[in-house]
Motif scaffolding. Structure first.
Motif, short mmCIF file in Angstrom:
data_model
loop_
_atom_site.label_atom_id
_atom_site.label_comp_id
_atom_site.label_asym_id
_atom_site.label_seq_id
_atom_site.Cartn_x
_atom_site.Cartn_y
_atom_site.Cartn_z
N LEU A 136 0.83 -1.21 0.00
CA LEU A 136 0.00 0.00 0.00
C LEU A 136 0.87 1.26 0.00
CD1 LEU A 136 -2.90 1.13 0.19
CD2 LEU A 136 -2.62 1.10 2.66
N VAL A 137 1.89 1.27 0.83
CA VAL A 137 2.79 2.42 0.90
C VAL A 137 3.55 2.58 -0.41
CG1 VAL A 137 4.86 3.34 2.04
CG2 VAL A 137 3.01 2.34 3.40
N MET A 138 4.07 1.46 -0.95
CA MET A 138 4.82 1.53 -2.20
C MET A 138 3.95 2.07 -3.34
SD MET A 138 6.35 -1.18 -4.90
CE MET A 138 4.70 -1.68 -5.16
N ARG A 139 2.74 1.57 -3.45
CA ARG A 139 1.87 2.04 -4.54
C ARG A 139 1.49 3.50 -4.34
NH1 ARG A 139 -0.22 -2.61 -7.35
NH2 ARG A 139 1.68 -3.70 -7.86
N ALA A 140 1.18 3.91 -3.11
CA ALA A 140 0.82 5.30 -2.86
C ALA A 140 1.99 6.23 -3.21
CB ALA A 140 0.42 5.49 -1.40
N LEU A 141 3.19 5.90 -2.73
CA LEU A 141 4.35 6.73 -3.03
C LEU A 141 4.71 6.68 -4.52
CD1 LEU A 141 6.56 6.04 0.10
CD2 LEU A 141 5.33 8.15 -0.46
N GLY A 142 4.48 5.54 -5.15
CA GLY A 142 4.73 5.42 -6.59
C GLY A 142 3.81 6.32 -7.39
N TYR A 143 2.52 6.30 -7.08
CA TYR A 143 1.58 7.17 -7.80
C TYR A 143 1.95 8.64 -7.60
CZ TYR A 143 -1.29 2.97 -8.28
OH TYR A 143 -1.75 1.72 -8.57
N LEU A 144 2.32 9.01 -6.37
CA LEU A 144 2.71 10.39 -6.11
C LEU A 144 4.03 10.74 -6.81
CD1 LEU A 144 1.76 10.63 -2.36
CD2 LEU A 144 0.65 11.81 -4.26
N HIS A 145 4.93 9.78 -6.89
CA HIS A 145 6.23 10.00 -7.54
C HIS A 145 6.05 10.32 -9.03
CE1 HIS A 145 10.56 9.42 -8.20
NE2 HIS A 145 10.22 8.76 -9.29
N PHE A 146 5.17 9.58 -9.69
CA PHE A 146 5.02 9.72 -11.14
C PHE A 146 3.94 10.71 -11.56
CE2 PHE A 146 7.19 5.60 -10.80
CZ PHE A 146 8.28 5.88 -11.61
N ALA A 147 3.12 11.17 -10.64
CA ALA A 147 2.14 12.20 -10.97
C ALA A 147 2.89 13.53 -11.09
CB ALA A 147 1.07 12.29 -9.89
N ARG A 148 2.74 14.19 -12.19
CA ARG A 148 3.54 15.38 -12.47
C ARG A 148 3.43 16.45 -11.38
NH1 ARG A 148 2.82 17.90 -18.21
NH2 ARG A 148 1.09 16.52 -17.92
N ASP A 149 2.23 16.82 -11.01
CA ASP A 149 2.04 17.89 -10.03
C ASP A 149 1.50 17.39 -8.71
OD1 ASP A 149 2.87 19.89 -11.85
OD2 ASP A 149 0.89 19.88 -12.78
N GLY A 150 1.49 16.09 -8.49
CA GLY A 150 0.91 15.52 -7.28
C GLY A 150 -0.52 15.06 -7.53
N LEU A 151 -1.16 14.55 -6.50
CA LEU A 151 -2.53 14.05 -6.60
C LEU A 151 -3.34 14.58 -5.42
CD1 LEU A 151 -1.72 10.29 -7.31
CD2 LEU A 151 -2.61 11.93 -8.97
#
Length: 137
Positions: free
Chosen positions: A4-19
């Motif tokens: 859960l932590v890895m996926r959350a940080l991964g989505y935030l990492h690759f989202a250009r301006d955040g989520l």
């Protein structure tokens, strides 16, 4: 859990301006691997990231994340570039870059509304592009 932590940080990492929190919660709710870790062997009627689990996740990641203002609304993003780099190295996010980018594209294209699981039911993005409304490309 770590998935859960890895996926959350991964989505935030690759989202250009955040989520926004709602975008992140929606993405995690479409992620069967993350939800399997949350629910274990329990099979609820409606699989979604539970609100309490979201609060625990945000609380645990509080030192790493900032709430930033954009033109439209506040978004979650890494607090500092060093945190972003350490998270990427620790979770080996660059090895999963294509999957994270595709998951973000699927989410914002509305593909998940068709009931597909984001990490398993891949569809060429060229096919998705044909289903977008004018101006969404």
């Amino acid at each position: 859990g770590s998935m859960l932590v890895m996926r959350a940080l991964g989505y935030l990492h690759f989202a250009r301006d955040g989520l926004t929190w709602f975008e992140l919660a929606d993405m995690l709710s479409c992620d069967d691997d993350a939800l399997d870790e949350v629910y274990g062997v329990t099979v609820p009627d409606f699989r979604r990231l539970p609100a309490f689990q979201g609060k625990v996740l945000l609380s645990d990641l509080d030192a790493l994340l900032d709430l930033r203002r954009t033109q439209l609304q506040p978004v979650l993003a890494h607090r500092h570039q060093i945190y972003r780099s350490v998270c990427a190295e620790h979770f080996k996010l660059e090895e999963k870059a294509q999957q994270h980018h595709r998951a973000l594209a699927y989410y914002f294209a509305g593909v998940w509304a068709d009931g597909k699981e984001i990490w398993k039911d891949w569809e060429p993005l060229s096919q998705i592009k044909g289903r977008l409304r004018p101006g969404e490309e």
